[in-house]
Design an enzyme around this catalytic site. Structure first.
Site, PDB file in Angstrom:
ATOM      1  N   GLY A  11      42.065 -14.569   8.246  1.00 41.21           N
ATOM      2  CA  GLY A  11      41.087 -14.250   7.490  1.00 41.21           C
ATOM      3  C   GLY A  11      39.892 -13.876   8.257  1.00 41.21           C
ATOM      4  O   GLY A  11      39.285 -12.735   7.896  1.00 41.21           O
ATOM      5  N   HIS A 129      12.719 -18.193  11.538  1.00 41.17           N
ATOM      6  CA  HIS A 129      12.006 -17.940  13.025  1.00 41.17           C
ATOM      7  C   HIS A 129      12.212 -19.022  13.942  1.00 41.17           C
ATOM      8  O   HIS A 129      12.259 -20.247  13.337  1.00 41.17           O
ATOM      9  CB  HIS A 129      10.525 -17.539  12.763  1.00 41.17           C
ATOM     10  CG  HIS A 129       9.860 -18.755  12.177  1.00 41.17           C
ATOM     11  ND1 HIS A 129       9.205 -19.597  12.904  1.00 41.17           N
ATOM     12  CD2 HIS A 129       9.630 -19.019  10.817  1.00 41.17           C
ATOM     13  CE1 HIS A 129       8.757 -20.478  12.097  1.00 41.17           C
ATOM     14  NE2 HIS A 129       8.752 -20.363  10.599  1.00 41.17           N
TER      15      HIS A 129
END
Ligand SMILES: CC(C)(COP(=O)(O)OP(=O)(O)OC[C@H]1O[C@@H](n2cnc3c(N)ncnc32)[C@H](O)[C@@H]1OP(=O)(O)O)[C@@H](O)C(=O)NCCC(=O)NCCS
Length: 222
Positions: A11, A129
């Site tokens: 998959g 971030h």
């Protein structure tokens, strides 16, 4: 012509093939050690791991288990490993991404993030971030990593899990689906729940047990 061999015709390999097409690869083949698998996503399985040496294509290892992924990546020439990002992922300009890392559709990676090699940043996950993500980490579908987090080597962040900002998780940890991590995790193991708590079980997801590692080497013929 851009040529790619994908290791692992399951998959995950199928998703990687689709990303590869969108990155301009025109010649795509798979290798897989299961002789019963003949093709994947319309592309042929042309051999096993040993056959990687017989061609000069780029390589991506599409194996979910981090220990297997690491072993296979270490067995191939480093400059053939490529990283791929789905065109519908959002990656800030200064993000660094190591070879063999796959960024899937809908993932958002914000400025200052550093991602190692062989990582999976899965569908619709986000890394905010200044996070540092070490080698072979998997951030599963829909998981969200808030700013300035650290995730150690081979740690697996389950589907929909959340890491609160400034948290650190050491290597070889499995975070269960939907778990919320609000403080540092300093011991390897499996953690689940809100807030995250350790459960006493062997961590098969990361297969860090040395017997399993030896077995995987034999099975993988590397
Ligand atoms: C955490 C995880 C790895 C544990 O799997 P496991 O070792 O087979 O553990 P079990 O299913 O036997 O569960 C052990 C206990 O933890 C609990 N548990 C397991 N996963 C949990 C989760 N995500 N959140 C809360 N509790 C969880 C079970 O209810 C069970 O509790 P009990 O002992 O009181 O009955 C697995 O449940 C999980 O969350 N996998 C994430 C899958 C995923 O994110 N896939 C993404 C693919 S992209």
């Amino acid at each position: 012509m851009k040529k790619l061999t994908i290791v692992g015709a399951g998959g995950y390999g199928k998703v990687v093939a689709d990303i590869a097409i969108k990155n301009g690869y025109e010649y795509i083949t798979f290798v897989d050690d299961n002789p019963l698998i003949k093709d994947c996503y319309g592309f042929p399985v042309v051999g096993t791991l040993k056959d990687l040496k017989n061609n000069d294509t780029d390589i991506v290892v599409a194996i979910g288990n981090a220990t297997f992924r690491e072993k296979i990546m270490k067995s191939v020439t480093k400059d053939r490993l490529v990283s791929l990002a789905h065109p519908n992922s959002v990656i800030a300009e200064d993000v660094t991404i190591g070879p063999g890392t796959i960024i899937m559709a809908g993932a958002v990676i914000n400025p200052g993030v550093k991602i190692g090699c062989g990582c999976i940043v899965n569908t619709s996950s986000s890394i905010d971030h200044d996070c540092l993500i070490e080698d072979f980490v998997h951030v599963a579908v829909g998981a969200h990593i808030a700013g300035t987090c650290f995730i150690g080597k081979k740690t697996w962040i389950g589907a929909g899990a959340i890491l609160s900002n400034n948290t650190s998780i050491i290597s070889d940890v499995t975070i269960g689906a939907g778990t919320v991590v609000i403080k540092d995790i300093k011991e390897p193991g499996i953690y689940v729940g809100v807030p995250a708590e350790r459960i006493e079980k062997e961590d098969c997801a990361n297969m860090k047990n040395s017997d399993i590692n030896k077995k995987s080497e034999r099975e993988l013929n590397i």
